[in-house]
Design an enzyme around this catalytic site. Structure first.
Site, PDB file in Angstrom:
ATOM      1  N   ASP A  66      20.921  15.985 -18.396  1.00 47.48           N
ATOM      2  CA  ASP A  66      21.498  14.662 -18.680  1.00 47.48           C
ATOM      3  C   ASP A  66      22.985  14.858 -18.980  1.00 47.48           C
ATOM      4  OD1 ASP A  66      22.028  12.083 -19.423  1.00 47.48           O
ATOM      5  OD2 ASP A  66      20.648  12.026 -21.119  1.00 47.48           O
ATOM      6  N   HIS A  68      14.508  11.239 -22.396  1.00 46.76           N
ATOM      7  CA  HIS A  68      14.444  10.910 -23.822  1.00 46.76           C
ATOM      8  C   HIS A  68      13.153  11.544 -24.311  1.00 46.76           C
ATOM      9  CE1 HIS A  68      17.195   7.134 -23.270  1.00 46.76           C
ATOM     10  NE2 HIS A  68      17.857   8.273 -23.198  1.00 46.76           N
ATOM     11  N   GLU A 112      29.167  13.560 -22.174  1.00 51.05           N
ATOM     12  CA  GLU A 112      27.835  13.995 -22.636  1.00 51.05           C
ATOM     13  C   GLU A 112      27.505  15.404 -22.139  1.00 51.05           C
ATOM     14  OE1 GLU A 112      23.184  12.426 -22.322  1.00 51.05           O
ATOM     15  OE2 GLU A 112      24.689  11.744 -20.874  1.00 51.05           O
ATOM     16  N   HIS A 141      23.841   0.791 -19.454  1.00 51.46           N
ATOM     17  CA  HIS A 141      22.806   1.182 -18.504  1.00 51.46           C
ATOM     18  C   HIS A 141      23.029   0.515 -17.153  1.00 51.46           C
ATOM     19  CE1 HIS A 141      19.833   2.367 -21.939  1.00 51.46           C
ATOM     20  NE2 HIS A 141      20.750   3.288 -21.716  1.00 51.46           N
ATOM     21  N   HIS A 198      25.824   2.702 -29.663  1.00 54.65           N
ATOM     22  CA  HIS A 198      24.595   3.476 -29.452  1.00 54.65           C
ATOM     23  C   HIS A 198      24.607   4.735 -30.315  1.00 54.65           C
ATOM     24  CE1 HIS A 198      26.784   6.419 -26.984  1.00 54.65           C
ATOM     25  NE2 HIS A 198      27.307   5.420 -26.308  1.00 54.65           N
ATOM     26  N   HIS A 202      19.985  12.356 -28.101  1.00 56.20           N
ATOM     27  CA  HIS A 202      18.523  12.324 -28.152  1.00 56.20           C
ATOM     28  C   HIS A 202      17.967  13.688 -27.757  1.00 56.20           C
ATOM     29  CE1 HIS A 202      18.736  12.065 -23.734  1.00 56.20           C
ATOM     30  NE2 HIS A 202      19.668  11.141 -23.928  1.00 56.20           N
ATOM     31  N   TYR A 205      33.571   1.683 -25.386  1.00 55.75           N
ATOM     32  CA  TYR A 205      33.409   0.743 -24.280  1.00 55.75           C
ATOM     33  C   TYR A 205      34.114  -0.566 -24.644  1.00 55.75           C
ATOM     34  CZ  TYR A 205      29.628   4.125 -24.065  1.00 55.75           C
ATOM     35  OH  TYR A 205      28.911   5.286 -24.082  1.00 55.75           O
ATOM     36  N   ASP A 251       0.812  -1.219   0.000  1.00 54.51           N
ATOM     37  CA  ASP A 251       0.000   0.000   0.000  1.00 54.51           C
ATOM     38  C   ASP A 251       0.848   1.272   0.000  1.00 54.51           C
ATOM     39  OD1 ASP A 251       1.008  -0.228   2.527  1.00 54.51           O
ATOM     40  OD2 ASP A 251      -0.872   0.225   3.572  1.00 54.51           O
ATOM     41  N   GLU A 307      26.633  12.604 -26.933  1.00 55.69           N
ATOM     42  CA  GLU A 307      27.222  11.641 -26.006  1.00 55.69           C
ATOM     43  C   GLU A 307      27.901  10.446 -26.688  1.00 55.69           C
ATOM     44  OE1 GLU A 307      24.163   9.374 -23.821  1.00 55.69           O
ATOM     45  OE2 GLU A 307      22.678  10.722 -24.724  1.00 55.69           O
ATOM     46  N   ARG A 365      32.450   7.788 -21.705  1.00 52.13           N
ATOM     47  CA  ARG A 365      31.416   8.566 -22.398  1.00 52.13           C
ATOM     48  C   ARG A 365      31.501   9.999 -21.887  1.00 52.13           C
ATOM     49  NH1 ARG A 365      27.535   5.451 -21.508  1.00 52.13           N
ATOM     50  NH2 ARG A 365      26.389   6.378 -19.768  1.00 52.13           N
ATOM     51  N   ASP A 384      26.765   9.116 -15.174  1.00 51.70           N
ATOM     52  CA  ASP A 384      25.703   9.623 -16.059  1.00 51.70           C
ATOM     53  C   ASP A 384      24.530   9.950 -15.161  1.00 51.70           C
ATOM     54  OD1 ASP A 384      23.661  10.046 -17.899  1.00 51.70           O
ATOM     55  OD2 ASP A 384      24.295   8.438 -19.232  1.00 51.70           O
TER      56      ASP A 384
END
Length: 442
Positions: free
Chosen positions: A264, A354, A404, A236, A343, A347, A384, A32, A380, A402, A253
């Site tokens: 971002d 996104h 970004e 991710h 990737h 975006h 890797y 709940d 970005e 990365r 990130d």
């Protein structure tokens, strides 16, 4: 006064049409208890109303009541438990509704509001409860012989309008995004100063998300990624339960949500404050690619153009350091680069991390959409190298990088909203050195 976004939405609606836009529901976390409520982005954009279980009915041809808002009524008992509600009076006074009713009356009232219109704007597949109500209404009306009982013959997804509107940010939205970016940037700087060997990834995550809240953000705009060492090669990675090793890189990130709008940012830096020669090799390729792609994120360019530039620069760089072998043109044609860069370059960014909006124009299949002033996009690129990749030179295994930034396109160029976080190697090393010296002096 009706919100300016809603006025524009009304202008773009087809003649003789009506729109039903529901708010989000609360989502159960367990038993709940609920997750912190987050409003449906389209509903928030059009109405500004922040509460769950509401519905906006928008009918421009109804000159008396073009904007009806169904909301949870005031309820002293429930408000004692869960906080104040705006109620019907607040919907009228503070959110520009020309008519407001308790949400319990929606099922009874909405046939009167939509009946007789030629077109209905409604997005199926988002909220099952309202899908069912509307389908049952259509089922009943199909067999009715009463005058004025005919339902709209055409149903249109309202996101065809709202997502195009959301794609172009006005000055007020850009200011909110800059605020989100500034809060996020400061948190990244603090992380660079704070990070040291043997800390937990979760400690960095906790500090950053706490800082977001301290500075007025609702919290993270998405689940933060804090990955040290080989964890940075997982795109991710969100467990954030590893340990920062001496000599490893830390990829963060993370971005804040401020008044509905997201930032971002990704930065990758050495845990011990100094990039190793192998880390420098890879970092410099990613950074130079990222800066070049930021530069061409401007009016007239497109995602396809940026991605192609990123692929070319990253592939050439990986060949130069021996991570890939062969001629860059052949490796690009065969898509060999996907082994280490898998990737897209970026975006749209806005109310969602996104964000809404189509990436293709004209026939929306073949032609990459040209960028326009007011769009905000991330930039970005990354490389890797899995720790168990035996085809890679040993010194590069387990390196994930990365970089970004969030870029607002203007008529004359662009603005890097997240430029307050250093990304040049020397700047990062200097910042970390000063941060560690200051910590040691305490």
């Amino acid at each position: 006064m009706i919100r300016s976004q809603l006025k524009e939405f009304m202008k773009r609606m087809e003649p003789d049409s009506v729109a039903i836009i529901p708010a989000a529901h609360e989502v159960t976390r367990s038993y709940d208890s609920h997750y912190r409520f987050r409003q449906d982005s389209d509903f928030l954009y059009l109405t500004g109303f922040p509460e769950p279980d509401a519905v906006a009915v928008i009918a421009p041809s109804n000159t008396k009541n073009p904007f009806t808002l169904f909301v949870r009524p005031s309820d002293p008992l429930m408000e004692t438990w869960n906080g104040k509600r705006y109620g019907v009076a607040g919907a009228l006074k503070q959110f520009g509704a020309t008519r407001a009713l308790p949400i319990e009356s929606f099922a009874k009232e909405f046939p009167k509001l939509v009946g007789g219109h030629e077109k209905l704007y409604y997005r199926f597949g988002r909220y099952d409860h309202y899908d069912k109500q509307i389908l049952e209404y259509y089922g009943r009306q199909r067999f009715s012989r009463q005058p004025g009982a005919y339902p709209p013959a055409i149903i249109i997804d309202p996101s065809l309008i709202t997502h195009e509107m959301r794609l172009i940010k006005d000055d007020a939205e850009a200011a909110l995004m800059q605020k989100a970016a500034d809060i996020s940037a400061a948190a990244h700087v603090k992380a660079m100063k704070m990070a040291k060997p043997n800390m937990g990834e979760h400690e960095i995550e906790a500090m950053m998300e706490s800082y977001f809240r301290q500075k007025g953000a609702v919290g993270p705009a998405y689940t933060s990624i804090v990955g040290a060492g080989a964890n940075a090669t997982i795109l991710h990675y969100i467990e954030n339960n590893g340990t920062l090793g001496d000599g490893e890189l830390l990829l963060i990130d993370a971005g804040a949500e401020y008044d509905g709008y997201a930032a971002d940012i990704t930065r990758t830096f050495p845990v011990n404050g100094k990039y190793s020669p192998a880390q420098r090799d890879v970092y410099d390729i990613v950074l130079e690619t990222q800066k070049a792609c930021c530069e061409i994120t401007r009016v007239g360019s497109s995602n396809v153009k940026r991605q192609q530039l990123a692929i070319e620069m990253l592939t050439e760089g990986m060949v130069k350091i021996g991570l890939l072998k062969g001629k860059p043109k052949d490796l690009i044609r065969k898509k060999t680069y996907l082994k280490y860069y898998m990737h897209g370059l970026g975006h749209y960014l806005g109310l969602d991390v996104h964000d809404a909006g189509r990436y293709f124009s004209d026939n929306y299949v073949k032609n990459s959409r040209p960028f326009e002033a007011g769009m905000v996009l991330t930039v970005e690129p990354g490389i890797y190298v899995p720790a168990d990749d035996k085809t890679a030179p040993p010194k590069y295994r387990g390196i994930g990088i990365r970089v970004e930034d969030d870029v607002l396109i203007t008529k004359d160029g662009n603005i890097n909203l997240t430029s307050k976080v250093p990304k040049e190697r020397e700047e990062i090393e200097d910042l970390m050195s000063k941060g560690k010296a200051k910590a040691a002096a305490k």
